[in-house]
Enzyme design. Sequence first.
Site, mmCIF file in Angstrom:
data_model
loop_
_atom_site.group_PDB
_atom_site.id
_atom_site.type_symbol
_atom_site.label_atom_id
_atom_site.label_comp_id
_atom_site.label_asym_id
_atom_site.label_seq_id
_atom_site.Cartn_x
_atom_site.Cartn_y
_atom_site.Cartn_z
ATOM 1 N N LYS A 188 -8.305 -2.738 3.247
ATOM 2 C CA LYS A 188 -8.072 -1.385 2.741
ATOM 3 C C LYS A 188 -6.706 -1.275 2.058
ATOM 4 O O LYS A 188 -5.684 -1.610 2.642
ATOM 5 C CB LYS A 188 -8.139 -0.420 3.944
ATOM 6 C CG LYS A 188 -8.021 1.040 3.588
ATOM 7 C CD LYS A 188 -8.240 1.898 4.842
ATOM 8 C CE LYS A 188 -8.103 3.373 4.520
ATOM 9 N NZ LYS A 188 -8.398 4.228 5.656
ATOM 10 N N CYS B 159 -4.022 9.108 4.885
ATOM 11 C CA CYS B 159 -4.110 7.745 4.341
ATOM 12 C C CYS B 159 -3.414 7.539 2.997
ATOM 13 O O CYS B 159 -2.426 6.821 2.895
ATOM 14 C CB CYS B 159 -5.584 7.341 4.185
ATOM 15 S SG CYS B 159 -6.611 7.791 5.582
ATOM 16 N N ASP C 49 -0.540 3.727 8.635
ATOM 17 C CA ASP C 49 -0.278 4.814 7.679
ATOM 18 C C ASP C 49 -0.107 6.166 8.375
ATOM 19 O O ASP C 49 0.526 7.064 7.840
ATOM 20 C CB ASP C 49 -1.367 4.882 6.597
ATOM 21 C CG ASP C 49 -2.780 4.926 7.148
ATOM 22 O OD1 ASP C 49 -2.950 4.865 8.384
ATOM 23 O OD2 ASP C 49 -3.730 5.013 6.349
ATOM 24 N N HIS C 50 -0.664 6.308 9.567
ATOM 25 C CA HIS C 50 -0.513 7.540 10.360
ATOM 26 C C HIS C 50 -1.069 7.277 11.741
ATOM 27 O O HIS C 50 -1.640 6.213 11.992
ATOM 28 C CB HIS C 50 -1.260 8.724 9.705
ATOM 29 C CG HIS C 50 -2.710 8.434 9.444
ATOM 30 N ND1 HIS C 50 -3.646 8.391 10.451
ATOM 31 C CD2 HIS C 50 -3.372 8.137 8.300
ATOM 32 C CE1 HIS C 50 -4.833 8.098 9.934
ATOM 33 N NE2 HIS C 50 -4.698 7.923 8.635
ATOM 34 N N HIS D 222 0.740 28.407 16.671
ATOM 35 C CA HIS D 222 1.351 28.638 15.362
ATOM 36 C C HIS D 222 0.207 28.853 14.363
ATOM 37 O O HIS D 222 -0.836 28.205 14.461
ATOM 38 C CB HIS D 222 2.183 27.405 14.975
ATOM 39 C CG HIS D 222 2.953 27.564 13.711
ATOM 40 N ND1 HIS D 222 2.402 27.314 12.475
ATOM 41 C CD2 HIS D 222 4.233 27.957 13.481
ATOM 42 C CE1 HIS D 222 3.320 27.538 11.538
ATOM 43 N NE2 HIS D 222 4.441 27.930 12.124
#
Length: 485
Positions: free
Chosen positions: A86, A38, A271-272, A209
Site C-alpha cells: 500500500k 491514510c 499512518d494513524h 464536545h
Amino acid sequence: DGRLTFLPGNQTVDLPSINFMKRHGTVFLNAYTNSPICCPSRAAMWSGLFTHLTESWNNFKGLDPDYITWMDLMEKHGYRAQKFGKLDFTSGHHSVSNRVEAWTRDVDFLLRQEGRPMVKLTGHSKHVRVMEADWQNTDKAVNWIKEEAVNLTQPFILYLGLNLPHPYPSPYAGENFGSSTFLTSPYWLEKVNYEAIKIPKWLSLSEMHPVDYYSSYTKNCTGEFTKEEVRNIRAFYYAMCAETDAMLGEIISALRDTGLLGKTIIIFTADHGELAMEHRQFYKMSMYEGSSHVPLLVMGPGVREQQQIPNVVSLVDIYPTMLDIARIPVPENLSGYSLIPLLREKAESEVSPGAPWPSWVLSEFHGCNVNSSTYMLRTGNWKYIAYSDGFSVPPQLFDLTADPDELTNVAITFPVIVHSLDKILRSIVNYPKVSSSVQEYNKQQFISWKQSLGHNYSSVIANLRWHQDWLKDQKKYENAIDKWL
C-alpha cells in the site's frame, strides 16, 4: 496505535517483533501522525510537509503524482529502491461515498456514514494468514531481500506498506451494509490478554464536545454497546496488530538469514492509529491518542539500543531522516527535522539546548466523519486542539500527564495556556484561513460532482453508504444541501 509499543499498552498483546526492535534499537514514546487518516498522513510522510502545505485535504486528494519523495532522491543518489504494498500518497482511490461525506461535512445535517463496527472470527487455531494480500506483499519483500538485495553492490531502500491492522469492509448488502469488521482468527486472538484490556470510559452524549458527537454519530457509535462488544472490538484489533507484527518478523528474519541485519536500518511506523471504541468511536479521524499517536521504532547500525525517546516527533520527520541516513543534503523548506541526532546522540537531557527541532508537533484533519477542520498542537504535557476559525467551535485542552485518557477538557480552566498555545499554533499555520480554503474546496468539488450527475444526484446519494438515513427524509437533506450551496 503507537501506545501498544511501550508500557502499559504492550501488556495487552504479544508483539515479539516490536519487542525485538526495542531491545536492539530505539522506540519513540511520543510519535504522531500529521493527519489521522491514510492518504493525507502518507502525503506528509513521503513529502516531509505538513498537510496544509500538501493540501491533501482528504483520502483522494494527495500529493501531485510528480512530487519528489525521499525515495526518489535516494534513488537519484545511487540507492536501489523497491516498493511493495500500500502506497496511497497520491490518492487513496476511496469510494464516491467517502468523497461526498468529506465534501458535505459543512452541511447542517447528521447522517450515519458507517455501519456499526463489528467483529468476526474466521478460520481455525492454526489459521495464520488472515490478511492474505498483506502476506503476499510480505512474501514479495522477503524474496526481494533474499534474491536481489543480498547481491547488490549499491545500497538499497525497501518499502513495505501493509493494510493491517485496518478494519475490513463488510458485505455490501444486508443489515451490516457499510459497517467495518475487525476480523481475525483464533490463532491471533490467543496472543491477546483479555484480562489486560481496558474498557474505555465514555462521557454521556450530552457532555460530548460537539465535534466528538458528530464523529460518534456519523460512525454509528451512539447506540448501546455492551462491555463484551467493546472488549471484543478491542481484542480483535489487538489480534490484528499481532498479525502485523508477524509480518515485521518475516522481514527481520529475511535480513538475518542473508547476513544483512547488522548493516541495515529498519524503521517501523504507521499512518494513524485506531480508537477501537475509545471516546465512543472507532476508526481514526481524531486527535485523541488512540487515533493520532503512532508507533515509531528504529534499529540498525549507529542506532542506540534499548533507548526510549520522550521527545515529540511526527511523520514529516521521516523525510529528512532518510536523507540524513543516506548523507544526501536535506532541502530547507521541509516541515520536519532529522531524527538522527536523537537516535545517535546522548539522551535528551544531554543534547545541546541549541538543537534545531521544535518542542511541538502539529497534526491537522480536514476529511470525513468530522464536521470541522481540526488542528492539534502537542507540546510538553499539553495537547491543544483548535477547530475551524478558532471561534465558532470551542477548543479542547488536555493535560496528558494528569489525564492520559483525555476525558477532561481543561480549556476553560487554563485560559492563559490556551492563549499561549493558540499563539504558537497560529505562528505555524494560519488555521482560520486554511479552514476557509478547505470549506471552499469542499463546496466546489461537490458542485462539480453534482453537475456531472445532472438531476439525479439525490438518487445517487440514496445508494451510497448513508442511504438508510437519506431515504428517511430525502427532501429535508436536499434542502440542507441547497441552503449550504
